[in-house]
Design a protein around this motif. Structure first.
Motif, PDB file in Angstrom:
ATOM      1  N   GLN A 262     -71.500 -29.997  13.918  1.00 50.90           N
ATOM      2  CA  GLN A 262     -71.889 -28.602  13.738  1.00 50.90           C
ATOM      3  C   GLN A 262     -70.995 -27.877  12.738  1.00 50.90           C
ATOM      4  O   GLN A 262     -71.463 -27.053  11.955  1.00 50.90           O
ATOM      5  N   MET A 263     -69.702 -28.192  12.752  1.00 50.00           N
ATOM      6  CA  MET A 263     -68.744 -27.446  11.942  1.00 50.00           C
ATOM      7  C   MET A 263     -68.595 -27.986  10.525  1.00 50.00           C
ATOM      8  O   MET A 263     -68.417 -27.214   9.581  1.00 50.00           O
ATOM      9  N   GLN A 264     -68.651 -29.316  10.374  1.00 50.11           N
ATOM     10  CA  GLN A 264     -68.362 -29.888   9.066  1.00 50.11           C
ATOM     11  C   GLN A 264     -69.456 -30.817   8.550  1.00 50.11           C
ATOM     12  O   GLN A 264     -69.337 -31.357   7.457  1.00 50.11           O
ATOM     13  N   GLY A 265     -70.507 -31.004   9.365  1.00 54.37           N
ATOM     14  CA  GLY A 265     -71.643 -31.785   8.905  1.00 54.37           C
ATOM     15  C   GLY A 265     -71.443 -33.275   8.920  1.00 54.37           C
ATOM     16  O   GLY A 265     -72.294 -34.036   8.443  1.00 54.37           O
ATOM     17  N   ARG A 266     -70.332 -33.741   9.476  1.00 53.27           N
ATOM     18  CA  ARG A 266     -70.081 -35.175   9.566  1.00 53.27           C
ATOM     19  C   ARG A 266     -69.146 -35.431  10.740  1.00 53.27           C
ATOM     20  O   ARG A 266     -68.462 -34.528  11.220  1.00 53.27           O
ATOM     21  N   VAL A 267     -69.115 -36.677  11.189  1.00 55.91           N
ATOM     22  CA  VAL A 267     -68.289 -37.057  12.330  1.00 55.91           C
ATOM     23  C   VAL A 267     -67.122 -37.896  11.827  1.00 55.91           C
ATOM     24  O   VAL A 267     -67.318 -38.876  11.101  1.00 55.91           O
ATOM     25  N   THR A 268     -65.922 -37.516  12.224  1.00 54.92           N
ATOM     26  CA  THR A 268     -64.707 -38.233  11.814  1.00 54.92           C
ATOM     27  C   THR A 268     -63.924 -38.621  13.070  1.00 54.92           C
ATOM     28  O   THR A 268     -63.056 -37.880  13.532  1.00 54.92           O
ATOM     29  N   PRO A 269     -64.214 -39.788  13.647  1.00 52.23           N
ATOM     30  CA  PRO A 269     -63.578 -40.191  14.905  1.00 52.23           C
ATOM     31  C   PRO A 269     -62.057 -40.248  14.843  1.00 52.23           C
ATOM     32  O   PRO A 269     -61.386 -40.065  15.863  1.00 52.23           O
ATOM     33  N   GLU A 270     -61.512 -40.498  13.663  1.00 52.11           N
ATOM     34  CA  GLU A 270     -60.057 -40.583  13.556  1.00 52.11           C
ATOM     35  C   GLU A 270     -59.371 -39.258  13.888  1.00 52.11           C
ATOM     36  O   GLU A 270     -58.159 -39.224  14.143  1.00 52.11           O
ATOM     37  N   ASN A 271     -60.128 -38.177  13.899  1.00 54.29           N
ATOM     38  CA  ASN A 271     -59.574 -36.865  14.216  1.00 54.29           C
ATOM     39  C   ASN A 271     -59.903 -36.402  15.628  1.00 54.29           C
ATOM     40  O   ASN A 271     -59.570 -35.266  15.992  1.00 54.29           O
ATOM     41  N   TRP A 272     -60.520 -37.239  16.425  1.00 52.23           N
ATOM     42  CA  TRP A 272     -60.895 -36.812  17.776  1.00 52.23           C
ATOM     43  C   TRP A 272     -59.666 -36.526  18.629  1.00 52.23           C
ATOM     44  O   TRP A 272     -58.652 -37.226  18.558  1.00 52.23           O
ATOM     45  N   THR A 273     -59.784 -35.494  19.437  1.00 46.72           N
ATOM     46  CA  THR A 273     -58.722 -35.134  20.375  1.00 46.72           C
ATOM     47  C   THR A 273     -59.231 -35.010  21.811  1.00 46.72           C
ATOM     48  O   THR A 273     -58.431 -34.934  22.745  1.00 46.72           O
TER      49      THR A 273
END
Length: 305
Positions: A262-273
């Motif tokens: 929703q926020m950046q238009g892509r998923v970056t699992p390395e940044n998951w918290t």
């Protein structure tokens, strides 16, 4: 979930007005509105809530709680919760629902874990000073381990609906139960694992958050047996499948992948918290279906779902 109309609410477990907690720093506020994500983490770092440092006390093993860093009860802040008297009030008003949920969650953990030390919830509007530093409503609900209090601006529940949750009572109550899951972790000495391994799909931070989701599910499994004070009648009606779906809608809404998309238009699992939507739903259901806190060992899980 639905409160029994005549159930009594214990307002002594909450404070309000935006002045709860002690001044201080060096800790990290945990939970970040249950959705957290990078925006909240960055905000906390800028505002001084994040960063290194100790303050996350611990126990030696499961259910062997330490009281070494339990602070004395604070005076209630200036919030007026006089309209929150009964379960009927909790069914009608979001702030009263928070109070009833706090009562039920803490009664469960008090019965499930010898030595459980209660935590006050501070309901604030706009901004609040905490033992972890200053925060405002943009952070969302969170738990501060330094003063061992939960902080909630009930306006977050409207934001939760905008993020995709269905707005049902159990969606809101899940948020409260999740934050108390962090309090349990703090007393078990598990909470600091979020700082040791702060990002990634299998990181310590994600495992901490998923365990808090699982603890929330465990509470739901037992909620209809919780009572206030010496009352003989339970506080809550038995949960329904529709209500479970409501809680899952909240867990899905605050998944890292959902918010990143929703926020950046892509998923970056390395940044998951906090974990993906599917992970969060999986661990909530693990807790609910098992009803056993021991089933919530996300740190030993090879597959997080």
């Amino acid at each position: 979930m639905t409160f029994k109309e005549n159930a009594r609410l214990d307002r002594s477990q909450v404070g309000g007005g935006g002045s709860g907690g002690r001044r201080g720093g060096g800790g990290i506020a945990v939970g970040g509105g249950v959705g957290g994500l990078l925006l909240v983490i960055l905000y906390m770092l800028i505002q001084g809530l994040g960063g290194g440092g100790g303050g996350i006390g611990g126990a030696q093993g499961p259910w062997n709680f330490s009281t070494s860093n339990v602070v004395d009860d604070q005076e209630d802040a200036t919030g007026d919760f006089s309209h929150c008297q009964t379960g009927a009030d909790a069914n009608e008003h979001a702030d009263c629902r928070v109070i009833g949920t706090v009562n039920s969650v803490q009664q469960y953990w008090n019965s499930a874990a010898d030595g459980y030390q209660p935590a006050k919830t501070i309901m604030f509007s706009g901004a609040v000073q905490t033992g972890c530093g200053a925060a405002n409503s943009q952070v969302g609900p969170f738990y501060c381990p330094l003063d061992q209090q939960v902080y909630i601006d009930v306006s977050f529940f409207q934001q939760l609906e905008q993020m995709g949750a269905d707005g049902g009572p159990l969606a809101q109550m899940y948020v409260v139960a999740h934050e108390y899951g962090h309090h349990v972790q703090n007393q078990l000495g598990l909470l600091n694992r979020a700082q040791q391994d702060p990002q990634g799909p299998e990181s310590g931070a994600v495992r901490v958050e998923l365990q808090a989701d699982c603890f929330a599910g465990v509470w739901v499994a037992h909620a209809d047996g919780t009572r206030t004070g010496d009352e003989s009648d339970a506080m809550l009606e038995r949960v329904t499948e529709d209500q479970i779906s409501s809680a899952l809608s909240a867990a899905e809404a605050v998944g890292d992948d959902r918010i990143q998309e929703q926020m950046q238009g892509r998923v970056t699992p390395e940044n998951w918290t906090h974990g993906s939507s599917e992970q969060r739903k999986h661990w909530f259901m693990t807790g609910y279906e098992s009803g056993d806190p021991n089933a919530c060992d996300t740190f030993a899980a090879d597959d997080l779902g």
